[in-house]
Design a protein around this motif. Structure first.
Motif, PDB file in Angstrom:
ATOM      1  N   SER A   1       1.173  -9.432   0.419  1.00  0.00           N
ATOM      2  CA  SER A   1       0.894  -7.994   0.381  1.00  0.00           C
ATOM      3  C   SER A   1       1.350  -7.219   1.621  1.00  0.00           C
ATOM      4  CB  SER A   1      -0.597  -7.761   0.130  1.00  0.00           C
ATOM      5  OG  SER A   1      -1.369  -8.521   1.038  1.00  0.00           O
TER       6      SER A   1
ATOM      7  N   GLY B   1      -7.020  -6.159   6.263  1.00  0.00           N
ATOM      8  CA  GLY B   1      -6.912  -5.404   5.010  1.00  0.00           C
ATOM      9  C   GLY B   1      -7.945  -5.813   3.974  1.00  0.00           C
TER      10      GLY B   1
ATOM     11  N   LYS C   1       0.824  -1.211   0.000  1.00  0.00           N
ATOM     12  CA  LYS C   1       0.000   0.000   0.000  1.00  0.00           C
ATOM     13  C   LYS C   1       0.857   1.259   0.000  1.00  0.00           C
ATOM     14  CE  LYS C   1      -4.275  -1.424   0.088  1.00  0.00           C
ATOM     15  NZ  LYS C   1      -5.497  -0.850  -0.447  1.00  0.00           N
TER      16      LYS C   1
ATOM     17  N   ASN D   1      -3.343  -0.012   6.323  1.00  0.00           N
ATOM     18  CA  ASN D   1      -2.195   0.116   5.428  1.00  0.00           C
ATOM     19  C   ASN D   1      -2.303   1.286   4.452  1.00  0.00           C
ATOM     20  OD1 ASN D   1      -0.793  -2.035   6.547  1.00  0.00           O
ATOM     21  ND2 ASN D   1      -1.902  -3.536   5.309  1.00  0.00           N
TER      22      ASN D   1
ATOM     23  N   GLY E   1      -9.699  -6.959  -1.295  1.00  0.00           N
ATOM     24  CA  GLY E   1     -10.449  -6.153  -0.328  1.00  0.00           C
ATOM     25  C   GLY E   1     -11.518  -5.463  -1.160  1.00  0.00           C
ATOM     26  N   VAL E   2     -11.227  -4.205  -1.585  1.00  0.00           N
ATOM     27  CA  VAL E   2     -12.119  -3.551  -2.544  1.00  0.00           C
ATOM     28  C   VAL E   2     -11.800  -3.986  -3.978  1.00  0.00           C
ATOM     29  CG1 VAL E   2     -12.452  -1.550  -1.043  1.00  0.00           C
ATOM     30  CG2 VAL E   2     -10.679  -1.472  -2.819  1.00  0.00           C
ATOM     31  N   GLY E   3     -10.685  -4.664  -4.180  1.00  0.00           N
ATOM     32  CA  GLY E   3     -10.319  -5.190  -5.500  1.00  0.00           C
ATOM     33  C   GLY E   3      -9.236  -4.395  -6.217  1.00  0.00           C
ATOM     34  N   GLY E   4      -8.759  -3.317  -5.590  1.00  0.00           N
ATOM     35  CA  GLY E   4      -7.771  -2.458  -6.254  1.00  0.00           C
ATOM     36  C   GLY E   4      -6.442  -3.159  -6.517  1.00  0.00           C
ATOM     37  N   LEU E   5      -5.958  -3.877  -5.544  1.00  0.00           N
ATOM     38  CA  LEU E   5      -4.703  -4.621  -5.707  1.00  0.00           C
ATOM     39  C   LEU E   5      -4.831  -5.616  -6.860  1.00  0.00           C
ATOM     40  CD1 LEU E   5      -1.946  -5.949  -4.788  1.00  0.00           C
ATOM     41  CD2 LEU E   5      -3.323  -7.367  -3.277  1.00  0.00           C
TER      42      LEU E   5
HETATM   43  C1  LIG Z   1      -2.139  -6.080   3.270  1.00  0.00           C
HETATM   44  C2  LIG Z   1      -3.253  -5.906   2.309  1.00  0.00           C
HETATM   45  N1  LIG Z   1      -3.445  -6.826   1.363  1.00  0.00           N
HETATM   46  C3  LIG Z   1      -4.441  -6.696   0.464  1.00  0.00           C
HETATM   47  C4  LIG Z   1      -5.313  -5.633   0.491  1.00  0.00           C
HETATM   48  C5  LIG Z   1      -6.423  -5.564  -0.495  1.00  0.00           C
HETATM   49  O1  LIG Z   1      -6.323  -4.492  -1.397  1.00  0.00           O
HETATM   50  P1  LIG Z   1      -7.612  -3.921  -2.086  1.00  0.00           P
HETATM   51  O2  LIG Z   1      -8.497  -3.315  -1.042  1.00  0.00           O
HETATM   52  O3  LIG Z   1      -7.097  -2.933  -3.063  1.00  0.00           O
HETATM   53  O4  LIG Z   1      -8.313  -5.077  -2.743  1.00  0.00           O
HETATM   54  C6  LIG Z   1      -5.149  -4.664   1.485  1.00  0.00           C
HETATM   55  C7  LIG Z   1      -6.053  -3.514   1.561  1.00  0.00           C
HETATM   56  O5  LIG Z   1      -6.002  -2.697   2.469  1.00  0.00           O
HETATM   57  C8  LIG Z   1      -4.094  -4.795   2.418  1.00  0.00           C
HETATM   58  O6  LIG Z   1      -3.889  -3.881   3.387  1.00  0.00           O
END
Ligand SMILES: Cc1ncc(COP(=O)(O)O)c(C=O)c1O
Length: 393
Positions: free
Chosen positions: A378, A293, A80, A130, A237-241
């Protein structure tokens, strides 16, 4: 130990992907290039390690598993670090342009040349830890004020990590999605600038910048890994990663890109629900998952636009997989390296272990002894006390 990962406790839906070019229109190749050239010029930039877990792969009858360890990223503990801080810089750059009609370079912003202007700007976001840490770090680096909203279950250790970078951290009653709503209301009332990792109607630029920032990580992977992996397991999480990674992989490897499998906690599986209904779908969070997360009930529409074209499978896993997966990395099999991984980091690892041990799932996912699996670790131990408790438990 691997017996814990039973296929009976997961949910799986295979998804009829839509066709389209969201992988290069939602985050363009230029977006990724711009973000990389800025972020790679930051002090302390260094690529994070991509560890082969060959011994575990052999035990699971796979060719190899590659674990991208984001724990060391900029000393912030997670991938993040790449997103929020970069988006903060871009928000400030745009605001100064809108206000003074002045095009200011990010390096000038970073140098402190415009701090008398930036310090009058407040950047704000909701977070489960994060993203807020990254934003707080970025706001400090680029000279802006920062407010972070956290929900009831975010640990004090994670709040402290944000205060360390000078952010005003405000705890609310309710869950992550409530904290997003409160952030929106307060930003509007006070003329603050939201730097969110999730998108909504008419709010797409900062989350696009956040996802573009994550591309630094994918770029490091594609430079190191050849040939491409056959599968990538991406936690959501929200799918951004997940959206950022699969868009960047597709831009680089086109038809040779790996099969994309999305993994979520069963307590917060909004992307899974979206796949089942084949449309953006939210879920109610009734209990917080240990994967802090990933505790999001509302997917990012921008991210979903990419995932609906790129993801072949959606899985949800129970919390009981997390401690064993973290311990497996801490005390690895055979010659694999020991890795410190946080709760949200190991969702993909837990999923591949489960899938690889189940004959029907192996067939569904076209996994065999030639498979080369990519995982995104992550985060590292972003909450030290919790990490120690889990590992020693
Ligand atoms: C450690 C970690 N992994 C994965 C994610 C998931 O990312 P996203 O919310 O973009 O899908 C988060 C989101 O906060 C995170 O902190």
């Amino acid at each position: 130990m691997l017996d814990t990962f039973s296929a009976d406790t997961i949910k799986h839906v295979s998804y009829a992907r839509h066709t389209g070019e969201a992988f290069k229109s939602v985050i363009t190749p230029q977006d990724f290039t711009d973000a990389s050239s800025e972020i790679m010029s930051w002090e302390r930039y260094t690529a994070t390690p991509l560890h082969p877990l060959k011994s575990l792969a052999q035990q699971l009858n796979l060719d190899n598993i590659f674990y991208k360890d984001e724990g060391p990223r900029f000393g912030l503990g997670s991938f993040k670090a790449l997103g929020g801080a970069y988006a903060a810089a871009r928000v400030l750059q745009r605001e100064l342009y809108n206000k003074f009609n002045k095009k200011i370079s990010l390096s000038d912003l970073r140098s402190g040349k415009y701090v008398s202007l930036t310090k009058a700007i407040t950047l704000v976001s909701a977070t489960d830890g994060n993203h807020g840490r990254s934003l707080a770090w970025g706001a400090q680096k680029f000279g802006a004020d920062c407010k972070i909203y956290i929900h009831a279950e975010v640990s004090e250790e994670r709040a402290k990590a944000m205060r360390y970078f000078g952010a005003d951290v405000i705890r609310i009653d309710g869950d992550y999605d409530d904290s997003v709503r409160i952030t929106k209301t307060n930003a509007e009332e006070n003329n603050w600038f939201i730097v969110s990792d999730t998108s909504w109607d008419n709010y797409i630029q900062p989350p696009t910048d956040v996802m573009a920032g994550y591309g630094v990580m994918t770029n490091e992977i594609t430079q190191e890994l050849s040939p491409p992996p056959s599968h990538v397991f991406l936690q959501g999480g929200v799918g951004g990663l997940a959206a950022s990674v699969c868009a960047a992989l597709r831009q680089k490897w086109e038809k040779a890109s790996p099969r994309v499998i999305i993994v979520e906690p069963d307590l917060a599986s909004c992307l899974y629900a979206s796949a089942v209904k084949d449309t953006l779908t939210s879920v109610q969070i009734t209990e917080e998952t240990i994967m802090a997360g990933l505790s999001c009930g509302e997917p990012s529409p921008l991210a979903w636009n990419i995932l609906r074209e790129e993801a072949s499978d959606f899985l949800s896993i129970p919390d009981l997989f997390i401690a064993p997966a973290m311990k497996l990395l801490a005390k690895p099999i055979g010659n694999d390296p020991a890795i410190e991984a946080g709760e949200s980091a190991v969702a993909g690892l837990a999923a591949i272990i489960t899938v690889a041990q189940d004959t029907a799932l192996r067939n569904d996912f076209r996994i065999d002894k030639t498979s080369r699996v990519l995982l995104i670790g992550s985060e590292g131990a972003t909450d030290r006390a919790l990490y120690d408790k889990i590992i020693s438990g």
